[in-house]
Design a protein around this motif. Sequence first.
Motif, PDB file in Angstrom:
ATOM      1  N   ARG A 207      39.825  32.053  52.452  1.00 42.89           N
ATOM      2  CA  ARG A 207      40.390  31.280  53.559  1.00 42.89           C
ATOM      3  C   ARG A 207      40.386  29.787  53.242  1.00 42.89           C
ATOM      4  O   ARG A 207      41.321  29.065  53.606  1.00 42.89           O
ATOM      5  CB  ARG A 207      39.603  31.550  54.845  1.00 42.89           C
ATOM      6  N   LYS A 208      39.339  29.320  52.562  1.00 42.45           N
ATOM      7  CA  LYS A 208      39.245  27.914  52.198  1.00 42.45           C
ATOM      8  C   LYS A 208      40.227  27.549  51.089  1.00 42.45           C
ATOM      9  O   LYS A 208      40.745  26.426  51.042  1.00 42.45           O
ATOM     10  CB  LYS A 208      37.819  27.584  51.741  1.00 42.45           C
ATOM     11  N   LYS A 209      40.468  28.498  50.193  1.00 41.00           N
ATOM     12  CA  LYS A 209      41.343  28.259  49.043  1.00 41.00           C
ATOM     13  C   LYS A 209      42.384  29.383  48.951  1.00 41.00           C
ATOM     14  O   LYS A 209      42.278  30.284  48.114  1.00 41.00           O
ATOM     15  CB  LYS A 209      40.520  28.202  47.752  1.00 41.00           C
ATOM     16  N   PRO A 210      43.396  29.360  49.809  1.00 43.86           N
ATOM     17  CA  PRO A 210      44.369  30.457  49.829  1.00 43.86           C
ATOM     18  C   PRO A 210      45.185  30.587  48.553  1.00 43.86           C
ATOM     19  O   PRO A 210      45.774  31.658  48.308  1.00 43.86           O
ATOM     20  CB  PRO A 210      45.266  30.103  51.025  1.00 43.86           C
ATOM     21  N   ASP A 211      45.232  29.534  47.730  1.00 43.66           N
ATOM     22  CA  ASP A 211      45.989  29.607  46.485  1.00 43.66           C
ATOM     23  C   ASP A 211      45.153  30.176  45.337  1.00 43.66           C
ATOM     24  O   ASP A 211      45.674  30.387  44.247  1.00 43.66           O
ATOM     25  CB  ASP A 211      46.527  28.230  46.101  1.00 43.66           C
ATOM     26  N   TRP A 212      43.864  30.412  45.553  1.00 40.69           N
ATOM     27  CA  TRP A 212      43.015  31.043  44.541  1.00 40.69           C
ATOM     28  C   TRP A 212      43.102  32.560  44.679  1.00 40.69           C
ATOM     29  O   TRP A 212      43.437  33.093  45.745  1.00 40.69           O
ATOM     30  CB  TRP A 212      41.561  30.633  44.726  1.00 40.69           C
ATOM     31  N   LYS A 213      42.744  33.228  43.603  1.00 38.65           N
ATOM     32  CA  LYS A 213      42.521  34.669  43.683  1.00 38.65           C
ATOM     33  C   LYS A 213      41.012  34.884  43.737  1.00 38.65           C
ATOM     34  O   LYS A 213      40.281  34.417  42.856  1.00 38.65           O
ATOM     35  CB  LYS A 213      43.122  35.400  42.483  1.00 38.65           C
ATOM     36  N   VAL A 214      40.533  35.564  44.764  1.00 39.65           N
ATOM     37  CA  VAL A 214      39.103  35.760  44.963  1.00 39.65           C
ATOM     38  C   VAL A 214      38.826  37.243  45.195  1.00 39.65           C
ATOM     39  O   VAL A 214      39.545  37.898  45.961  1.00 39.65           O
ATOM     40  CB  VAL A 214      38.584  34.947  46.174  1.00 39.65           C
ATOM     41  N   TRP A 215      37.815  37.764  44.547  1.00 39.17           N
ATOM     42  CA  TRP A 215      37.445  39.160  44.737  1.00 39.17           C
ATOM     43  C   TRP A 215      35.957  39.325  44.455  1.00 39.17           C
ATOM     44  O   TRP A 215      35.271  38.380  44.097  1.00 39.17           O
ATOM     45  CB  TRP A 215      38.289  40.085  43.872  1.00 39.17           C
ATOM     46  N   HIS A 216      35.444  40.532  44.641  1.00 41.08           N
ATOM     47  CA  HIS A 216      34.031  40.783  44.364  1.00 41.08           C
ATOM     48  C   HIS A 216      33.895  42.078  43.573  1.00 41.08           C
ATOM     49  O   HIS A 216      34.733  42.984  43.662  1.00 41.08           O
ATOM     50  CB  HIS A 216      33.211  40.846  45.661  1.00 41.08           C
ATOM     51  N   THR A 217      32.838  42.152  42.793  1.00 44.89           N
ATOM     52  CA  THR A 217      32.582  43.318  41.961  1.00 44.89           C
ATOM     53  C   THR A 217      31.082  43.375  41.683  1.00 44.89           C
ATOM     54  O   THR A 217      30.297  42.673  42.317  1.00 44.89           O
ATOM     55  CB  THR A 217      33.407  43.272  40.658  1.00 44.89           C
ATOM     56  N   THR A 218      30.683  44.188  40.712  1.00 46.01           N
ATOM     57  CA  THR A 218      29.270  44.412  40.430  1.00 46.01           C
ATOM     58  C   THR A 218      28.976  44.141  38.957  1.00 46.01           C
ATOM     59  O   THR A 218      29.760  44.511  38.080  1.00 46.01           O
ATOM     60  CB  THR A 218      28.873  45.856  40.746  1.00 46.01           C
ATOM     61  N   LEU A 219      27.859  43.489  38.693  1.00 47.91           N
ATOM     62  CA  LEU A 219      27.361  43.335  37.325  1.00 47.91           C
ATOM     63  C   LEU A 219      26.843  44.696  36.859  1.00 47.91           C
ATOM     64  O   LEU A 219      26.086  45.355  37.578  1.00 47.91           O
ATOM     65  CB  LEU A 219      26.245  42.300  37.294  1.00 47.91           C
ATOM     66  N   ILE A 220      27.251  45.127  35.684  1.00 48.38           N
ATOM     67  CA  ILE A 220      26.866  46.463  35.186  1.00 48.38           C
ATOM     68  C   ILE A 220      26.385  46.348  33.733  1.00 48.38           C
ATOM     69  O   ILE A 220      26.521  45.303  33.098  1.00 48.38           O
ATOM     70  CB  ILE A 220      28.040  47.460  35.246  1.00 48.38           C
ATOM     71  N   ASN A 221      25.846  47.451  33.246  1.00 51.26           N
ATOM     72  CA  ASN A 221      25.525  47.534  31.834  1.00 51.26           C
ATOM     73  C   ASN A 221      26.799  47.675  31.013  1.00 51.26           C
ATOM     74  O   ASN A 221      27.780  48.274  31.467  1.00 51.26           O
ATOM     75  CB  ASN A 221      24.615  48.725  31.552  1.00 51.26           C
ATOM     76  N   GLY A 222      26.777  47.126  29.804  1.00 48.99           N
ATOM     77  CA  GLY A 222      27.880  47.337  28.889  1.00 48.99           C
ATOM     78  C   GLY A 222      27.857  48.747  28.332  1.00 48.99           C
ATOM     79  O   GLY A 222      26.944  49.537  28.589  1.00 48.99           O
ATOM     80  N   GLY A 223      28.875  49.059  27.562  1.00 45.45           N
ATOM     81  CA  GLY A 223      29.000  50.384  26.982  1.00 45.45           C
ATOM     82  C   GLY A 223      30.315  51.014  27.371  1.00 45.45           C
ATOM     83  O   GLY A 223      30.792  50.811  28.497  1.00 45.45           O
ATOM     84  N   LEU A 224      30.903  51.773  26.459  1.00 46.63           N
ATOM     85  CA  LEU A 224      32.185  52.414  26.703  1.00 46.63           C
ATOM     86  C   LEU A 224      31.969  53.803  27.272  1.00 46.63           C
ATOM     87  O   LEU A 224      30.910  54.393  27.145  1.00 46.63           O
ATOM     88  CB  LEU A 224      32.986  52.493  25.393  1.00 46.63           C
ATOM     89  N   ARG A 225      33.019  54.308  27.887  1.00 45.01           N
ATOM     90  CA  ARG A 225      32.925  55.682  28.422  1.00 45.01           C
ATOM     91  C   ARG A 225      34.203  56.441  28.088  1.00 45.01           C
ATOM     92  O   ARG A 225      35.168  55.867  27.649  1.00 45.01           O
ATOM     93  CB  ARG A 225      32.701  55.662  29.920  1.00 45.01           C
TER      94      ARG A 225
END
Length: 303
Positions: free
Chosen positions: A285-303
């Motif tokens: 709302r403060k920066k409508p021209d930005w892209k903002v999202w949320h996620t989770t820090l995880i362990n590395g490694g492929l699957r």
Amino acid sequence: MDFINCANGTAISKDVIQFKQGFAAAPGTCGELVQGVIRGEPFLVSCPVDLWSEVTVELSSEGDSVAHLDKSCRALQHSLAYLGVRANCVSMTRKSPLPEGKGMASSTADIAATCLATARACGRELPPEVIAGIAARVEPSDGQMFPGIMMINHLTGEPKRYLGQAPPLEMVIADPGGSIDSVLFNCRRDLASKNFQKEPMVRQALELVTRGLLTGDWEMLGRGTSISAQANQVLLPKQHLSLWRQWASEFRALGVIVAHSGTIMGMLMRPDGLEPREVALYIQRKKPDWKVWHTTLINGGLR
């Protein structure tokens, strides 16, 4: 979803046609927990997040060549050479939410997933050390192919130190815009002098992040990532970092993270703190021209 056919007009041999389709996925990152140079050796500490590049590789002798995933094509060819397999025409599909040129290791995720998917199409597996080496041959790379949180030389792909398991922390990420070419960035003439200038702060940041991961002290971890983010202002200044740090303080976040050769900024949230979704909505709302999202820090490694 992207489709590419890495064809050069050479037919696939009969034994190659018998191989199966291969699939692999690699996580992206929110920049790096720490990045810099110590005693002349460049390094980064990976910051994998729960956003994945998914790649499927299948042998094919049909289709037109598409150039926009040429890094993945080069990784595929290096993988086949390592495996000792002759296959000059391999089709790939890629599905990824990771934006390019932002510092979320989108290219490394594509490359790493391509390497492993190629091996699996041949009935094989590749260890992360080999994948990291192939990735570094294509471009400077992150270390999210290694389990946990890893410190690597991003120019050679050599793993330097395993730092532990990722803490269960949510993150808010913002992209104010723009893009950075990581290859050109690592060719800058002033890179060595700027890295030397920020080395004392980088040493401090690495010590705090290492101790924080070892002891489970997430506040120490956040202090370390924030120091690394601030140190990088001499190399790649982020116009909005002061505001981002102010918001992090107001939200009682653990610390901030940046893409040291990209545009994004991240915020490590407390497990018992504000809801990351609400923080992301407030910033949007403060920066409508930005892209903002949320996620989770995880362990590395492929699957």
